[in-house]
Scaffold this motif. Structure first.
Motif, PDB file in Angstrom:
ATOM      1  N   PHE A   1      -0.786  -1.041 -11.444  1.00  0.00           N
ATOM      2  CA  PHE A   1      -0.200  -1.840 -10.353  1.00  0.00           C
ATOM      3  C   PHE A   1      -1.272  -3.191 -10.304  1.00  0.00           C
ATOM      4  CE2 PHE A   1      -0.406   2.635  -8.196  1.00  0.00           C
ATOM      5  CZ  PHE A   1       1.089   2.775  -9.026  1.00  0.00           C
ATOM      6  N   LEU A   2      -0.346  -4.167 -10.225  1.00  0.00           N
ATOM      7  CA  LEU A   2      -0.315  -5.413  -9.542  1.00  0.00           C
ATOM      8  C   LEU A   2       0.239  -5.969  -8.384  1.00  0.00           C
ATOM      9  CD1 LEU A   2      -0.019  -7.370 -13.659  1.00  0.00           C
ATOM     10  CD2 LEU A   2      -2.630  -6.834 -12.434  1.00  0.00           C
ATOM     11  N   GLU A   3      -0.953  -6.223  -7.450  1.00  0.00           N
ATOM     12  CA  GLU A   3      -0.376  -6.516  -6.229  1.00  0.00           C
ATOM     13  C   GLU A   3      -0.691  -8.146  -5.963  1.00  0.00           C
ATOM     14  OE1 GLU A   3      -1.050  -4.803  -3.257  1.00  0.00           O
ATOM     15  OE2 GLU A   3      -1.937  -3.053  -4.401  1.00  0.00           O
ATOM     16  N   ALA A   4       0.833  -9.005  -5.216  1.00  0.00           N
ATOM     17  CA  ALA A   4       0.457 -10.379  -4.913  1.00  0.00           C
ATOM     18  C   ALA A   4       1.011 -10.674  -3.659  1.00  0.00           C
ATOM     19  CB  ALA A   4       1.677 -11.219  -6.108  1.00  0.00           C
ATOM     20  N   GLU A   5       1.068 -10.991  -2.666  1.00  0.00           N
ATOM     21  CA  GLU A   5       1.297 -11.599  -1.200  1.00  0.00           C
ATOM     22  C   GLU A   5       2.824 -12.333  -1.036  1.00  0.00           C
ATOM     23  OE1 GLU A   5      -1.607 -12.711   1.239  1.00  0.00           O
ATOM     24  OE2 GLU A   5      -3.037 -10.984   0.315  1.00  0.00           O
ATOM     25  N   ASP A   6       3.664 -13.413  -2.442  1.00  0.00           N
ATOM     26  CA  ASP A   6       4.373 -14.059  -2.348  1.00  0.00           C
ATOM     27  C   ASP A   6       4.725 -14.470  -4.071  1.00  0.00           C
ATOM     28  OD1 ASP A   6       2.897 -16.809  -3.591  1.00  0.00           O
ATOM     29  OD2 ASP A   6       1.607 -16.533  -1.199  1.00  0.00           O
ATOM     30  N   GLY A   7       6.319 -15.211  -4.206  1.00  0.00           N
ATOM     31  CA  GLY A   7       5.911 -15.104  -4.996  1.00  0.00           C
ATOM     32  C   GLY A   7       5.757 -15.865  -6.025  1.00  0.00           C
ATOM     33  N   VAL A   8       5.198 -17.195  -5.387  1.00  0.00           N
ATOM     34  CA  VAL A   8       4.046 -18.087  -6.093  1.00  0.00           C
ATOM     35  C   VAL A   8       2.875 -17.329  -6.593  1.00  0.00           C
ATOM     36  CG1 VAL A   8       2.420 -20.699  -6.024  1.00  0.00           C
ATOM     37  CG2 VAL A   8       4.386 -20.361  -4.821  1.00  0.00           C
ATOM     38  N   GLU A   9       2.077 -16.498  -5.891  1.00  0.00           N
ATOM     39  CA  GLU A   9       0.989 -15.070  -6.452  1.00  0.00           C
ATOM     40  C   GLU A   9       1.419 -14.469  -7.365  1.00  0.00           C
ATOM     41  OE1 GLU A   9      -2.631 -12.474  -4.714  1.00  0.00           O
ATOM     42  OE2 GLU A   9      -0.529 -13.634  -3.397  1.00  0.00           O
ATOM     43  N   ALA A  10       2.963 -14.233  -7.094  1.00  0.00           N
ATOM     44  CA  ALA A  10       3.657 -12.933  -8.317  1.00  0.00           C
ATOM     45  C   ALA A  10       4.101 -13.652  -9.797  1.00  0.00           C
ATOM     46  CB  ALA A  10       4.905 -12.680  -7.840  1.00  0.00           C
TER      47      ALA A  10
ATOM     48  N   GLN B   1       0.863  -1.045   0.354  1.00  0.00           N
ATOM     49  CA  GLN B   1      -0.207   0.219  -0.122  1.00  0.00           C
ATOM     50  C   GLN B   1       0.897   1.481   0.193  1.00  0.00           C
ATOM     51  OE1 GLN B   1      -3.223  -0.052  -0.101  1.00  0.00           O
ATOM     52  NE2 GLN B   1      -2.862   1.675  -0.388  1.00  0.00           N
ATOM     53  N   LEU B   2       2.261   0.856   0.412  1.00  0.00           N
ATOM     54  CA  LEU B   2       2.922   2.553   0.245  1.00  0.00           C
ATOM     55  C   LEU B   2       3.587   2.731  -0.837  1.00  0.00           C
ATOM     56  CD1 LEU B   2       4.593   4.545   2.683  1.00  0.00           C
ATOM     57  CD2 LEU B   2       6.045   2.824   2.758  1.00  0.00           C
ATOM     58  N   VAL B   3       3.782   1.998  -1.991  1.00  0.00           N
ATOM     59  CA  VAL B   3       4.171   2.037  -2.885  1.00  0.00           C
ATOM     60  C   VAL B   3       3.200   2.557  -3.598  1.00  0.00           C
ATOM     61  CG1 VAL B   3       4.622   0.805  -4.943  1.00  0.00           C
ATOM     62  CG2 VAL B   3       5.952   0.680  -2.649  1.00  0.00           C
ATOM     63  N   VAL B   4       1.861   1.746  -3.816  1.00  0.00           N
ATOM     64  CA  VAL B   4       0.788   1.979  -4.408  1.00  0.00           C
ATOM     65  C   VAL B   4       0.629   3.681  -4.401  1.00  0.00           C
ATOM     66  CG1 VAL B   4      -1.514   2.035  -4.757  1.00  0.00           C
ATOM     67  CG2 VAL B   4       0.232  -0.229  -5.253  1.00  0.00           C
ATOM     68  N   SER B   5       0.566   3.684  -2.555  1.00  0.00           N
ATOM     69  CA  SER B   5       0.134   5.221  -1.807  1.00  0.00           C
ATOM     70  C   SER B   5       1.052   6.526  -2.233  1.00  0.00           C
ATOM     71  CB  SER B   5      -0.035   5.575  -0.887  1.00  0.00           C
ATOM     72  OG  SER B   5       1.036   5.630  -0.361  1.00  0.00           O
ATOM     73  N   LEU B   6       2.339   6.473  -2.873  1.00  0.00           N
ATOM     74  CA  LEU B   6       3.478   7.111  -3.698  1.00  0.00           C
ATOM     75  C   LEU B   6       3.113   7.251  -4.874  1.00  0.00           C
ATOM     76  CD1 LEU B   6       6.821   5.533  -1.308  1.00  0.00           C
ATOM     77  CD2 LEU B   6       5.220   7.849  -0.925  1.00  0.00           C
ATOM     78  N   LEU B   7       2.975   6.704  -5.585  1.00  0.00           N
ATOM     79  CA  LEU B   7       2.767   6.645  -6.729  1.00  0.00           C
ATOM     80  C   LEU B   7       1.484   6.578  -7.910  1.00  0.00           C
ATOM     81  CD1 LEU B   7       5.052   3.952  -8.138  1.00  0.00           C
ATOM     82  CD2 LEU B   7       5.477   6.606  -7.596  1.00  0.00           C
ATOM     83  N   TYR B   8       0.413   6.688  -6.759  1.00  0.00           N
ATOM     84  CA  TYR B   8      -0.666   6.590  -7.128  1.00  0.00           C
ATOM     85  C   TYR B   8      -1.358   7.949  -8.091  1.00  0.00           C
ATOM     86  CZ  TYR B   8      -3.227   9.687  -3.824  1.00  0.00           C
ATOM     87  OH  TYR B   8      -3.733  11.144  -3.940  1.00  0.00           O
ATOM     88  N   LYS B   9      -0.686   8.865  -7.975  1.00  0.00           N
ATOM     89  CA  LYS B   9      -0.648   9.894  -8.550  1.00  0.00           C
ATOM     90  C   LYS B   9      -0.397  10.239  -9.742  1.00  0.00           C
ATOM     91  CE  LYS B   9      -1.460  13.116  -4.571  1.00  0.00           C
ATOM     92  NZ  LYS B   9      -1.257  14.142  -4.257  1.00  0.00           N
ATOM     93  N   ILE B  10       0.295   9.732 -10.505  1.00  0.00           N
ATOM     94  CA  ILE B  10       1.031   9.249 -11.925  1.00  0.00           C
ATOM     95  C   ILE B  10      -0.058   8.113 -12.263  1.00  0.00           C
ATOM     96  CG2 ILE B  10       3.016   8.710 -13.255  1.00  0.00           C
ATOM     97  CD1 ILE B  10       4.278   9.014 -10.799  1.00  0.00           C
TER      98      ILE B  10
END
Length: 86
Positions: A36-45, A22-31
């Protein structure tokens, strides 16, 4: 900087800590051209990468199921990600 000149950018954020994602998204969402795609682990990624095209990957190294090191090894086996920054 004129972000629109870069076109649409898709970023995969893989981190088991929801706050960090969420920190990354909140820093860049204004662009408006960054998606964004989000994953909780390597398998999901890896599942998301098999279904989507991404331009950049932000990857935590210490995750459950599959850590970042193993995830990088799997990603680098695909030639289409040879020049994708991780």
């Amino acid at each position: 900087m004129k972000w629109e000149a870069l076109g649409d950018i898709t970023v995969l954020i893989a981190d088991d800590d929801a706050f960090n994602r969420q920190l990354v998204v909140s820093l860049l969402y204004k662009i408006p051209t960054i998606h964004f795609l989000e994953a909780e682990d390597g398998v999901e990624a890896l599942e998301l990468l098999s279904q989507n095209s991404v331009d950049m990957i932000l990857l935590d190294l210490h995750m459950p199921k599959m850590d970042g090191y193993d995830t990088i090894r799997e990603i680098r086996q695909e030639a289409k990600y040879d020049f994708t920054p991780i």
